[in-house]
Design an enzyme around this catalytic site. Structure first.
Site, short mmCIF file in Angstrom:
data_model
loop_
_atom_site.label_atom_id
_atom_site.label_comp_id
_atom_site.label_asym_id
_atom_site.label_seq_id
_atom_site.Cartn_x
_atom_site.Cartn_y
_atom_site.Cartn_z
N GLU A 1 0.88 -1.19 0.00
CA GLU A 1 0.00 0.00 0.00
C GLU A 1 0.90 1.22 0.00
O GLU A 1 2.10 1.13 0.29
CB GLU A 1 -0.91 0.00 1.23
CG GLU A 1 -1.84 -1.19 1.25
CD GLU A 1 -2.80 -1.19 2.43
OE1 GLU A 1 -2.81 -0.21 3.22
OE2 GLU A 1 -3.53 -2.18 2.58
N ALA B 1 2.33 1.43 3.29
CA ALA B 1 2.81 0.15 3.84
C ALA B 1 3.60 -0.57 2.76
O ALA B 1 3.06 -1.43 2.04
CB ALA B 1 1.63 -0.70 4.31
N GLY B 2 4.88 -0.19 2.60
CA GLY B 2 5.75 -0.81 1.60
C GLY B 2 6.62 -1.84 2.29
O GLY B 2 6.23 -3.01 2.44
N TRP C 1 0.91 -0.22 -6.33
CA TRP C 1 2.05 -0.79 -7.07
C TRP C 1 1.77 -2.21 -7.54
O TRP C 1 2.67 -3.06 -7.49
CB TRP C 1 3.32 -0.88 -6.20
CG TRP C 1 3.78 0.33 -5.49
CD1 TRP C 1 3.83 0.51 -4.14
CD2 TRP C 1 4.32 1.52 -6.07
NE1 TRP C 1 4.36 1.73 -3.85
CE2 TRP C 1 4.66 2.38 -5.02
CE3 TRP C 1 4.54 1.93 -7.39
CZ2 TRP C 1 5.21 3.62 -5.24
CZ3 TRP C 1 5.08 3.18 -7.60
CH2 TRP C 1 5.41 4.00 -6.53
N ARG D 1 33.18 -2.51 -32.81
CA ARG D 1 33.57 -1.10 -32.69
C ARG D 1 35.08 -0.93 -32.72
O ARG D 1 35.80 -1.61 -31.97
CB ARG D 1 33.00 -0.55 -31.37
CG ARG D 1 33.42 0.86 -31.03
CD ARG D 1 32.75 1.88 -31.89
NE ARG D 1 33.04 3.24 -31.45
CZ ARG D 1 32.82 4.31 -32.20
NH1 ARG D 1 32.28 4.19 -33.41
NH2 ARG D 1 33.09 5.51 -31.73
N GLN E 1 28.23 1.63 -20.52
CA GLN E 1 29.56 2.25 -20.60
C GLN E 1 30.35 1.71 -21.79
O GLN E 1 31.01 2.47 -22.50
CB GLN E 1 30.31 1.96 -19.28
CG GLN E 1 31.60 2.71 -19.11
CD GLN E 1 31.36 4.20 -18.87
OE1 GLN E 1 30.27 4.61 -18.49
NE2 GLN E 1 32.38 5.00 -19.12
N GLY F 1 29.58 3.25 -25.00
CA GLY F 1 29.83 4.69 -25.11
C GLY F 1 28.54 5.45 -25.36
O GLY F 1 27.49 5.11 -24.80
N GLY F 2 28.63 6.46 -26.23
CA GLY F 2 27.45 7.29 -26.51
C GLY F 2 26.29 6.47 -27.05
O GLY F 2 25.12 6.71 -26.72
N GLU G 1 9.47 -6.88 -4.45
CA GLU G 1 9.48 -8.08 -3.59
C GLU G 1 10.42 -7.88 -2.39
O GLU G 1 11.08 -8.80 -1.93
CB GLU G 1 9.81 -9.34 -4.39
CG GLU G 1 8.75 -9.56 -5.48
CD GLU G 1 8.50 -10.99 -5.84
OE1 GLU G 1 8.89 -11.88 -5.08
OE2 GLU G 1 7.86 -11.20 -6.88
C1 LIG Z 1 7.24 -1.45 -10.59
C2 LIG Z 1 6.80 -1.97 -9.27
C3 LIG Z 1 6.05 -3.13 -9.21
C4 LIG Z 1 5.60 -3.60 -7.97
N1 LIG Z 1 4.78 -4.71 -7.94
C5 LIG Z 1 4.18 -5.06 -6.77
C6 LIG Z 1 3.17 -6.08 -6.73
O1 LIG Z 1 2.84 -6.70 -7.77
N2 LIG Z 1 2.56 -6.35 -5.56
C7 LIG Z 1 2.87 -5.69 -4.42
O2 LIG Z 1 2.28 -5.99 -3.39
N3 LIG Z 1 3.84 -4.72 -4.40
C8 LIG Z 1 4.49 -4.39 -5.55
N4 LIG Z 1 5.44 -3.40 -5.57
C9 LIG Z 1 5.77 -2.70 -4.32
C10 LIG Z 1 7.19 -2.96 -3.85
O3 LIG Z 1 7.31 -4.25 -3.33
C11 LIG Z 1 7.54 -1.85 -2.84
O4 LIG Z 1 7.72 -0.65 -3.58
C12 LIG Z 1 8.77 -2.15 -2.03
O5 LIG Z 1 8.53 -3.24 -1.16
C13 LIG Z 1 9.26 -0.95 -1.23
O6 LIG Z 1 8.24 -0.33 -0.54
P1 LIG Z 1 8.09 1.29 -0.65
O7 LIG Z 1 8.06 1.61 -2.09
O8 LIG Z 1 6.94 1.72 0.17
O9 LIG Z 1 9.44 1.84 -0.07
P2 LIG Z 1 9.75 2.21 1.48
O10 LIG Z 1 9.36 1.04 2.34
O11 LIG Z 1 9.15 3.54 1.78
O12 LIG Z 1 11.32 2.32 1.46
C14 LIG Z 1 12.01 3.52 1.10
C15 LIG Z 1 13.50 3.30 1.36
O13 LIG Z 1 13.69 3.06 2.78
C16 LIG Z 1 14.38 1.84 2.97
N5 LIG Z 1 13.92 1.18 4.19
C17 LIG Z 1 12.63 1.01 4.62
N6 LIG Z 1 12.61 0.35 5.79
C18 LIG Z 1 13.91 0.10 6.11
C19 LIG Z 1 14.56 -0.56 7.21
N7 LIG Z 1 13.86 -1.13 8.21
N8 LIG Z 1 15.92 -0.61 7.21
C20 LIG Z 1 16.64 -0.08 6.19
N9 LIG Z 1 16.08 0.54 5.13
C21 LIG Z 1 14.74 0.62 5.09
C22 LIG Z 1 14.05 1.00 1.74
O14 LIG Z 1 15.01 -0.03 1.53
C23 LIG Z 1 14.06 2.06 0.65
O15 LIG Z 1 15.37 2.28 0.23
C24 LIG Z 1 5.95 -2.92 -6.79
C25 LIG Z 1 6.72 -1.75 -6.86
C26 LIG Z 1 7.13 -1.27 -8.08
C27 LIG Z 1 7.91 0.01 -8.13
#
Ligand SMILES: Cc1cc2nc3c(=O)[nH]c(=O)nc-3n(C[C@H](O)[C@H](O)[C@H](O)COP(=O)(O)OP(=O)(O)OC[C@H]3O[C@@H](n4cnc5c(N)ncnc54)[C@H](O)[C@@H]3O)c2cc1C
Length: 386
Positions: A131, A134-135, A160, A273, A342, A345-346, A369
């Protein structure tokens, strides 16, 4: 004892599968890869070609009408498709991701209803865990599932979601017991695209994997029958994370495929090249880069294959190996694709060659994931629990 000649090498059946997928990807998928990226359109041609050869969801077990490919074979399919087109490789990868909760924990009735249409290619299956708020912190999700008699009513927005809108079915994670213990209050459900109250957000405007739509899934009072729950109430997050242990290996395979595709292009280019009166392949500085790229790629591939074998056996150390394979392979893919740009090149920086697309596509493998920081959390947890 194993015959010495078969010690630690891919079986002839797996190699034959690789040859078949490689030919299909070269002839029917690679040709559309640039256009799919440029137009940000779902790779329908690739989906048709994959379906015709039963490579669109190879992991579905035979008893549900599938090809019954093991975890290593599924990785080989994803790797070879990703070598040609990363967006297209998300078809078999996400079909596995979406259905894995059913395979791991679904009722027999649920499997019999939803796996055969995926096996035949009538339907794709997406996975809706994330969400907006909730990532990495999945347990803080806000989507709710309320029991109403024999039914469940779902409300919220999942973000996402790969292949959203194209997929017919979705595994949706929702809080079913708001007063329950964090993480143990989530349940998993199968939601259909045609369920009343399901709608999709606009396509995200992404850096890479542009042929695979990523959209929000809106759930507004979506009423579903009680038997669409996957596993028991409260088991959802455990099932979702167990799913990722298996499918991170497939993202590792995707990363290996993207990196191999970039190395192929770089190798062909340096032999053609000329600068300073000779092929640039003759410069030791270039040779060292190629050697480093191939060495990192092979190390990643081996780790992915070992993790795939662990996924197939459901070994207790799969969480470590799944996370390690995904992090190692995706970091390698990012470096290798950047070095491929790299070496061109261009020319590498333009859309006249596929390496810039591959570099953009590689980036997502470090993020989805679970980001590679999260993979390291998973690995450290496994190490410290020993
Ligand atoms: C193209 C794409 C396809 C996707 N497909 C799916 C899908 O099919 N189903 C689904 O459910 N989700 C999907 N996702 C979601 C994806 O799994 C999340 O974007 C990912 O898990 C990261 O969550 P966030 O984007 O909220 O980043 P955040 O959790 O906000 O993280 C931001 C940064 O903080 C870092 N961070 C966060 N917590 C910590 C911690 N405890 N310690 C150290 N670093 C931390 C992260 O590593 C990152 O660098 C997709 C995302 C994209 C971009």
């Amino acid at each position: 004892m194993t015959d010495d000649f078969d010690l630690f090498r891919i079986s002839p059946d797996h190699e034959a599968l690789r040859d078949a997928v490689r030919t299909l990807a070269r002839d029917k998928i690679a040709v559309h890869a640039a256009e799919v990226d440029e137009t940000e359109s779902f790779p329908h041609d690739a989906y048709s070609a994959l379906r015709a050869s039963d490579f669109h969801a190879p992991h579905v077990p035979e008893q549900y009408g599938g090809a019954g490919a093991d975890a290593l074979a599924t990785c080989i399919v994803i790797e070879e498709v990703a070598r040609a087109c990363a967006s297209s490789s998300l078809i078999p990868a996400v079909n596995k991701l979406g259905t894995m909760p059913l395979i791991l924990a679904g009722s027999e009735e649920l499997r019999r209803r939803y796996l055969p249409p995926v096996a035949t290619g009538e339907a794709m299956f997406s996975y809706a865990l994330s969400e907006r708020e909730a990532g990495s912190d999945t347990a803080s999700m806000r989507t709710r599932a309320r029991a109403d008699g024999d039914e469940w009513i779902l409300n919220g927005t999942k973000t996402w979601i790969t292949n959203a809108g194209e997929s017919e079915y979705y595994t949706v994670l929702a809080v079913s017991d708001p007063d329950g213990r964090r993480g143990a209050n989530v349940s998993a459900f199968v939601v259909e695209r045609s369920d009343e109250g399901v709608s999709f957000g606009a396509k995200e405007r992404k850096l890479g994997v542009k042929g695979s739509p990523t959209r929000e899934v809106h759930l507004a009072n979506v009423r579903i029958p009680g038997d669409r729950i996957v596993g028991e109430p409260g088991e959802g997050l455990r099932i979702a994370l167990r799913t990722l242990d298996h499918t991170r290996v497939t993202i590792g395979a995707q990363a290996v495929g993207i990196a191999q595709g970039a190395l192929d292009v770089a190798l062909a280019y340096v032999k053609e090249r000329k600068q300073f009166g000779k092929h640039i392949a003759e410069f030791q500085g270039v040779q060292f880069m190629l050697a480093d790229m191939a060495m990192a790629l092979e190390a990643a591939r081996q780790l992915v294959y070992v993790a795939a074998a662990k996924s197939q056996r459901d070994d207790p150390d799969l969480p470590f190996f799944g996370a390690a394979a995904k992090a190692q392979a995706s970091d390698a893919a990012m470096r290798i694709t950047t070095d491929a740009v790299q070496l061109l090149g261009g020319a590498g920086y333009t859309r006249d060659f596929p390496v810039e697309r591959m570099m953009r596509d590689a980036k997502i493998t470090q993020i989805y994931e679970g980001t590679n920081q999260v993979q390291r959390i998973v690995m450290a947890r496994s190490l410290l629990a020993r």
